[in-house]
Design an enzyme around this catalytic site. Structure first.
Site, mmCIF file in Angstrom:
data_model
loop_
_atom_site.group_PDB
_atom_site.id
_atom_site.type_symbol
_atom_site.label_atom_id
_atom_site.label_comp_id
_atom_site.label_asym_id
_atom_site.label_seq_id
_atom_site.Cartn_x
_atom_site.Cartn_y
_atom_site.Cartn_z
ATOM 1 C CE LYS A 22 -4.917 2.803 -4.759
ATOM 2 N NZ LYS A 22 -4.146 2.696 -3.535
ATOM 3 C CG ASN A 23 -7.060 3.697 -1.349
ATOM 4 O OD1 ASN A 23 -6.337 2.811 -1.810
ATOM 5 N ND2 ASN A 23 -6.654 4.953 -1.234
ATOM 6 N NE ARG A 93 0.589 1.726 5.130
ATOM 7 C CZ ARG A 93 1.473 1.801 6.105
ATOM 8 N NH1 ARG A 93 2.703 1.387 5.922
ATOM 9 N NH2 ARG A 93 1.119 2.276 7.273
ATOM 10 C CB CYS A 117 2.716 5.783 -2.393
ATOM 11 S SG CYS A 117 1.810 5.519 -3.925
ATOM 12 N NE ARG A 122 2.012 4.952 3.488
ATOM 13 C CZ ARG A 122 1.279 4.623 2.420
ATOM 14 N NH1 ARG A 122 1.864 4.398 1.264
ATOM 15 N NH2 ARG A 122 -0.027 4.514 2.527
ATOM 16 N N PRO A 123 4.270 4.419 9.574
ATOM 17 C CG PRO A 123 3.913 5.781 11.440
ATOM 18 C CD PRO A 123 4.142 5.837 9.956
ATOM 19 C CB ILE A 124 1.718 -0.492 11.191
ATOM 20 C CG1 ILE A 124 2.937 -1.352 11.516
ATOM 21 C CG2 ILE A 124 1.566 -0.320 9.697
ATOM 22 C CD1 ILE A 124 2.739 -2.820 11.096
ATOM 23 C CG ASP A 306 -4.830 9.611 -1.255
ATOM 24 O OD1 ASP A 306 -3.696 9.837 -0.798
ATOM 25 O OD2 ASP A 306 -5.502 8.612 -0.946
ATOM 26 N NE ARG A 398 1.261 0.818 -5.900
ATOM 27 C CZ ARG A 398 2.110 0.328 -5.029
ATOM 28 N NH1 ARG A 398 3.375 0.629 -5.105
ATOM 29 N NH2 ARG A 398 1.700 -0.446 -4.048
HETATM 30 C C1 EPZ Z 1 -4.593 5.205 3.350
HETATM 31 O O1 EPZ Z 1 -3.262 4.967 3.781
HETATM 32 C C2 EPZ Z 1 -4.563 5.202 1.831
HETATM 33 N N1 EPZ Z 1 -4.070 3.906 1.381
HETATM 34 C C3 EPZ Z 1 -3.683 6.337 1.312
HETATM 35 O O2 EPZ Z 1 -3.861 6.391 -0.095
HETATM 36 C C4 EPZ Z 1 -4.149 7.672 1.904
HETATM 37 O O3 EPZ Z 1 -3.223 8.682 1.541
HETATM 38 C C5 EPZ Z 1 -4.239 7.588 3.420
HETATM 39 O O4 EPZ Z 1 -5.074 6.464 3.822
HETATM 40 C C6 EPZ Z 1 -4.841 8.835 4.048
HETATM 41 O O5 EPZ Z 1 -6.122 9.070 3.509
HETATM 42 C C7 EPZ Z 1 -4.919 2.881 1.288
HETATM 43 O O6 EPZ Z 1 -6.104 2.993 1.572
HETATM 44 C C8 EPZ Z 1 -4.364 1.598 0.793
HETATM 45 P P1 EPZ Z 1 -3.380 6.391 7.456
HETATM 46 P P2 EPZ Z 1 -2.969 4.556 5.300
HETATM 47 O O7 EPZ Z 1 -3.168 5.238 8.363
HETATM 48 O O8 EPZ Z 1 -4.113 3.778 5.820
HETATM 49 C C9 EPZ Z 1 -0.115 8.143 10.577
HETATM 50 C C10 EPZ Z 1 -3.229 6.469 -2.351
HETATM 51 O O9 EPZ Z 1 -2.657 7.366 -3.014
HETATM 52 N N2 EPZ Z 1 -0.111 6.801 11.188
HETATM 53 O O10 EPZ Z 1 -4.708 7.025 7.403
HETATM 54 O O11 EPZ Z 1 -1.620 3.958 5.328
HETATM 55 C C11 EPZ Z 1 0.525 8.140 9.191
HETATM 56 O O12 EPZ Z 1 1.929 8.269 9.271
HETATM 57 C C12 EPZ Z 1 -2.752 6.124 -0.962
HETATM 58 O O13 EPZ Z 1 -4.190 5.808 -2.777
HETATM 59 C C13 EPZ Z 1 0.603 6.616 12.347
HETATM 60 O O14 EPZ Z 1 1.267 7.523 12.871
HETATM 61 O O15 EPZ Z 1 -2.940 5.997 5.964
HETATM 62 C C14 EPZ Z 1 -0.153 9.328 8.549
HETATM 63 O O16 EPZ Z 1 0.503 10.500 8.940
HETATM 64 C C15 EPZ Z 1 -1.464 6.765 -0.615
HETATM 65 N N3 EPZ Z 1 0.585 5.359 12.917
HETATM 66 C C16 EPZ Z 1 -1.555 9.330 9.169
HETATM 67 O O17 EPZ Z 1 -1.462 8.536 10.362
HETATM 68 C C17 EPZ Z 1 -0.128 4.331 12.395
HETATM 69 O O18 EPZ Z 1 -0.120 3.232 12.968
HETATM 70 C C18 EPZ Z 1 -2.669 8.771 8.315
HETATM 71 O O19 EPZ Z 1 -2.299 7.488 7.809
HETATM 72 C C19 EPZ Z 1 -0.867 4.546 11.211
HETATM 73 C C20 EPZ Z 1 -0.838 5.803 10.624
#
Ligand code: EPZ
Length: 425
Positions: A22-23, A93, A117, A122-124, A306, A398
């Site tokens: 999926k991801n 997401r 989720c 979940r900041p961007i 995950d 999902r």
């Molecule tokens: C992806 O989320 C996955 N989702 C998540 O899977 C997975 O848990 C996560 O990566 C980590 O492996 C998808 O691929 C759709 P990140 P993502 O940006 O991209 C911080 C599942 O169960 N951060 O790697 O949203 C954030 O808060 C889902 O399939 C910032 O601070 O995760 C976190 O602590 C749930 N600022 C860390 O980075 C930002 O701008 C990692 O988040 C972006 C992120």
């Protein structure tokens, strides 16, 4: 509404086939926006996050057609940017990837804040910082993020303070058609990042270094369509590996890339489970008696966040005490209350949880609080004494295709039943 009913106690035996990831599929689906040609994507899992992403593309003007159960043809020729449907986008997401893809193709983007989720903020901010470094102006209001680069994006060096899958994906999407070289430092190294780079390169992009911490993207004028096969889902595979470890039995987990499962296999071996890797399958054999361990989640190639909830179920029934230290999503512990209803002994002090293994879990009425937590609670139901009823199962659907059918085929006593809500009025 539907719920899953499990009568625990059966060991699992046989073969289970793992679907596409999926991801990995989500970024690739949104990446098709970068070319006006048709793309054929194979091994697409028909789970609700994926069907929602197709709905988004269709509402934006693309045509999306299933050629068979797992192959999809996407044609974004007529897609219009900036008009993604608010009500779907804010439920998932992966829709943040619209920002990078729209910026790349249309030089501007407007996208609702994404959902997904719920385990805390979940900041961007890093996605936004990346777009700004490539020359875009980014503004936000309560509902939308707007990005604009009227003169086009220009390649630059971007350093991420924290490893982020989403920010790495978004910058790869935005930089593919930018002018010049973009270098992402401290990039995510997950297999799905490599899969996205392979897809984009098959369409004519010039991306090197995916799978390492430094990704170099030399912008190209244009992408063309292609046919691309999505990698198998390592988290789905890991989830079934964990299920067998918990119940006992012997299962071949088929259609996997064993390299992606090394950490999960190592941790299971540490807990007393026999794991053997072959070319494209893994055999997991367990007598259900587990030794406890300690887990710290980390970006790939570390232990995946995950897989944390599923391993918590193992720690709940393992011999001795074990801990989980969650470094990615510090609030990912809502499921613990559900495990406690089934008799687990857990102390949570986020981002830590300490488990004292109990002899037996017992069946209870519990909720799937998010996707992976839902899988963890299903695994708990498979080993619990008595009957477990799991509600809120749309969260599981999902990301897991036919989890009930797959577990049933391995010998679990599990069914999905329809709840007539009117019956309670
Ligand atoms: C992806 O989320 C996955 N989702 C998540 O899977 C997975 O848990 C996560 O990566 C980590 O492996 C998808 O691929 C759709 P990140 P993502 O940006 O991209 C911080 C599942 O169960 N951060 O790697 O949203 C954030 O808060 C889902 O399939 C910032 O601070 O995760 C976190 O602590 C749930 N600022 C860390 O980075 C930002 O701008 C990692 O988040 C972006 C992120």
């Amino acid at each position: 509404m539907e719920k899953i009913v499990i009568r625990g106690g059966n060991e699992l035996y046989g073969d289970v086939y793992i679907n596409g990831m999926k991801n990995a599929a989500l970024p690739i689906i949104f990446a098709t926006i970068l070319t006006a040609d048709k793309c054929i994507i194979e091994n697409v899992p028909r789970v609700s996050d994926i069907t929602m992403s197709f709905e988004i593309l269709r509402e934006m003007g693309a045509s999306v057609n299933y050629l068979d159960e797992t192959t999809v043809e996407i044609d974004t020729y007529a897609l219009v940017g900036g008009n993604s449907p608010y009500n779907i986008v804010q439920r998932m997401r992966g829709s943040t990837y619209l920002l990078g893809a729209e910026l790349g193709r249309f030089k501007k983007s407007k996208v609702a804040y994404p959902g997904g989720c719920n385990f805390g903020t979940r900041p961007i901010d890093m996605h936004i910082k990346g777009f700004q470094t490539l020359g875009a102006t980014v503004t936000e209001d309560d509902e939308y993020v707007y990005a604009d680069a009227p003169n086009g994006l220009v390649g630059n060096s971007i350093y991420f303070d924290k490893v982020s899958v989403g920010a790495t994906v978004n910058i790869m999407l935005a930089a593919t058609l930018a002018d010049g070289l973009t270098v992402i430092e401290n990039a995510a190294r997950e297999p799905h990042i490599v899969d996205l780079a392979n897809f984009l390169n098959t369409c004519g992009a010039d991306i090197r270094g995916a799978g390492t911490g430094i990704i170099k993207i030399t912008g190209v004028e244009k992408l063309h369509g292609c046919t691309y096969d999505i990698i198998p889902d390592m988290i789905e595979a890991g989830t079934y590996m964990t299920a067998v470890a918990a119940t006992g039995g012997e299962v071949n987990i088929r259609n996997v890339i064993p390299k992606h499962l090394e950490i999960i296999s190592t941790k299971l071996s540490e807990m007393g489970v026999e794991v053997r890797a072959f070319d494209d399958y893994i055999t997991v054999k367990s007598n259900g008696k587990l030794r406890s361990t300690n887990i710290q989640t980390l970006p790939y190639p570390g232990f995946p966040t995950d897989m944390h909830p599923q391993f918590s179920t193992l720690l709940a029934i393992a011999d001795g005490s074990g801990t989980v230290y969650e470094t990615i999503w510090q609030n990912r512990f809502k499921y613990v209350a559900e495990l406690e209803k089934m008799g687990a002994s857990v102390m949570v002090n986020e981002p830590f949880a300490a488990f004292r293994g109990v002899e037996k879990l017992h069946g209870a009425s519990v909720a799937a609080v998010d996707l992976r937590a839902g899988a963890a609670i299903v695994i708990a139901g498979l080993v619990a004494e008595g009957t477990t009823e799991v509600t809120n199962i749309y969260t599981i659907e999902r990301g897991y295709l036919d989890i009930v059918g797959k577990l049933k085929s391995l010998g679990a006593d599990i069914t999905k039943i329809y709840i007539d809500e009117n019956a309670f009025i």
